[in-house]
Enzyme design. Structure first.
Site, PDB file in Angstrom:
ATOM      1  N   SER A   3       0.855  -1.188   0.000  1.00  0.00           N
ATOM      2  CA  SER A   3       0.000   0.000   0.000  1.00  0.00           C
ATOM      3  C   SER A   3       0.886   1.231   0.000  1.00  0.00           C
ATOM      4  O   SER A   3       1.715   1.414   0.899  1.00  0.00           O
ATOM      5  CB  SER A   3      -0.887   0.016   1.236  1.00  0.00           C
ATOM      6  N   HIS A  26      -1.174  -1.074  -4.330  1.00  0.00           N
ATOM      7  CA  HIS A  26      -2.465  -0.740  -3.715  1.00  0.00           C
ATOM      8  C   HIS A  26      -2.464   0.759  -3.418  1.00  0.00           C
ATOM      9  O   HIS A  26      -1.571   1.265  -2.735  1.00  0.00           O
ATOM     10  CB  HIS A  26      -2.597  -1.557  -2.430  1.00  0.00           C
ATOM     11  N   ASP A  28      -4.588   3.904  -1.868  1.00  0.00           N
ATOM     12  CA  ASP A  28      -5.691   4.247  -0.967  1.00  0.00           C
ATOM     13  C   ASP A  28      -6.173   5.670  -1.227  1.00  0.00           C
ATOM     14  O   ASP A  28      -5.456   6.636  -0.966  1.00  0.00           O
ATOM     15  CB  ASP A  28      -5.227   4.113   0.489  1.00  0.00           C
ATOM     16  N   MET A  30      -8.750   8.481  -0.153  1.00  0.00           N
ATOM     17  CA  MET A  30      -9.612   8.863   0.979  1.00  0.00           C
ATOM     18  C   MET A  30     -10.077  10.298   0.790  1.00  0.00           C
ATOM     19  O   MET A  30      -9.306  11.148   0.351  1.00  0.00           O
ATOM     20  CB  MET A  30      -8.829   8.757   2.291  1.00  0.00           C
ATOM     21  N   HIS A  59      -8.164   1.412  -3.976  1.00  0.00           N
ATOM     22  CA  HIS A  59      -9.075   1.204  -2.844  1.00  0.00           C
ATOM     23  C   HIS A  59      -9.721   2.546  -2.519  1.00  0.00           C
ATOM     24  O   HIS A  59      -9.089   3.424  -1.922  1.00  0.00           O
ATOM     25  CB  HIS A  59      -8.275   0.652  -1.654  1.00  0.00           C
ATOM     26  N   MET A  61     -11.883   4.800  -0.483  1.00  0.00           N
ATOM     27  CA  MET A  61     -12.563   5.030   0.799  1.00  0.00           C
ATOM     28  C   MET A  61     -13.205   6.405   0.706  1.00  0.00           C
ATOM     29  O   MET A  61     -12.777   7.373   1.341  1.00  0.00           O
ATOM     30  CB  MET A  61     -11.541   4.931   1.944  1.00  0.00           C
ATOM     31  N   MET A 130     -11.729  -5.548   5.374  1.00  0.00           N
ATOM     32  CA  MET A 130     -10.857  -4.671   6.169  1.00  0.00           C
ATOM     33  C   MET A 130     -10.576  -5.331   7.518  1.00  0.00           C
ATOM     34  O   MET A 130     -11.505  -5.735   8.228  1.00  0.00           O
ATOM     35  CB  MET A 130     -11.522  -3.312   6.410  1.00  0.00           C
ATOM     36  N   GLY A 135      -8.829   4.094   7.175  1.00  0.00           N
ATOM     37  CA  GLY A 135      -8.482   5.498   7.356  1.00  0.00           C
ATOM     38  C   GLY A 135      -7.002   5.758   7.558  1.00  0.00           C
ATOM     39  O   GLY A 135      -6.499   6.803   7.166  1.00  0.00           O
ATOM     40  N   PHE A 136      -6.324   4.790   8.174  1.00  0.00           N
ATOM     41  CA  PHE A 136      -4.929   5.029   8.520  1.00  0.00           C
ATOM     42  C   PHE A 136      -4.104   3.754   8.389  1.00  0.00           C
ATOM     43  O   PHE A 136      -4.617   2.656   8.644  1.00  0.00           O
ATOM     44  CB  PHE A 136      -4.820   5.548   9.972  1.00  0.00           C
ATOM     45  N   ASP A 168      -6.853  -6.287   4.120  1.00  0.00           N
ATOM     46  CA  ASP A 168      -6.172  -4.991   4.173  1.00  0.00           C
ATOM     47  C   ASP A 168      -6.244  -4.447   5.590  1.00  0.00           C
ATOM     48  O   ASP A 168      -7.335  -4.239   6.127  1.00  0.00           O
ATOM     49  CB  ASP A 168      -6.855  -4.038   3.174  1.00  0.00           C
ATOM     50  N   GLY A 170      -3.061  -3.983   8.908  1.00  0.00           N
ATOM     51  CA  GLY A 170      -2.290  -4.695   9.916  1.00  0.00           C
ATOM     52  C   GLY A 170      -1.657  -5.990   9.436  1.00  0.00           C
ATOM     53  O   GLY A 170      -1.295  -6.838  10.253  1.00  0.00           O
TER      54      GLY A 170
END
Ligand code: DX5
Ligand code: ZN
Length: 213
Positions: A3, A26, A28, A30, A59, A61, A130, A135-136, A168, A170
């Site tokens: 990511s 990937h 992200d 947002m 992705h 969001m 998820m 978000g983070f 996605d 951790g």
């Protein structure tokens, strides 16, 4: 797949070049409405597209993906994932993405059950579960999502076809094996890759852990 959220946004090209072994990148997106964070949008994705041939896995969001998601397919992304919680007409949107040549992905936040969407599965190419609240980057993997991964795998096997199951949040050397055992077959890792001394070696290490033997 790495990511780029955990990459240096001022040096995205060198971040991309630091992970040549990646199956995909990937990205992200947002909008500070669907999630409490703001990252990048279509112009940056177009710039990324211009410097790499790698598969782009977007992705989204964002609110109103019905309006915005097709533009990412038009920009040349091979996979575009929208959140089911934000889509007004997910079947129409998935068909539109496929018509524009992209794989259509459906993402679920941790509290969103997969069972409600089982009838939609033939319309999509990937389910993204998820394993943190979106978000983070850098958040702790939510072990309590493992049963949902297992249940999603069962539903996908029942539907058949080539629907990927992506995880996605951790994902690291500590958690990726549990995800693979539960039935995931696509893995996003942000901080684990880009905080590693050798990001490309970490991509290879993580891949090895998903296919034991
Ligand atoms: C979080 C993003 C993830 C994030 C993962 O909302 O969707 O893709 O980059 O970062 P890590 O791997 O650090 O949890
Ligand atoms: Zn993501």
């Amino acid at each position: 797949m790495p990511s780029l959220l955990s990459a240096d946004f001022a040096n995205l090209q060198s971040a991309i070049e630091s992970v040549p072994s990646a199956d995909a990148l990937h990205v992200d997106v947002m909008d500070n409405h669907f999630v409490p964070n703001l990252t990048l949008g279509l112009p940056v994705v177009e710039s990324i597209r211009s410097v790499t041939e790698a598969m782009l896995d977007i992705h989204l969001m964002i609110e109103d993906p019905d309006r915005w998601a097709p533009g990412y397919a038009d920009a040349g992304a091979e996979s575009v994932t929208f959140h089911i919680e934000a889509a007004s007409a997910p079947v129409r949107l998935a068909r539109e993405l496929r018509n524009r040549g992209a794989r259509a992905g459906m993402a679920l936040k941790p509290a969103t059950p997969i069972e409600a969407y089982r009838d939609l599965l033939p319309e999509i190419d990937m389910v993204l579960i998820m394993t943190v609240e979106p978000g983070f980057g850098g958040q702790k993997f939510l072990d309590l999502m493992l049963p949902k991964i297992t249940r999603t795998r069962e539903l996908l096997d029942a539907v058949g076809g080539d629907i990927w199951l992506q995880i996605d949040g951790g994902v690291s050397v500590e958690t990726i094996e549990r995800c693979a055992e539960a039935g995931a077959d696509a893995f996003v890792a942000g901080s684990a890759v880009f905080n590693a001394d050798d990001p490309d070696a970490m991509v290879q290490t993580l891949r090895t852990l998903t296919s034991p033997g």
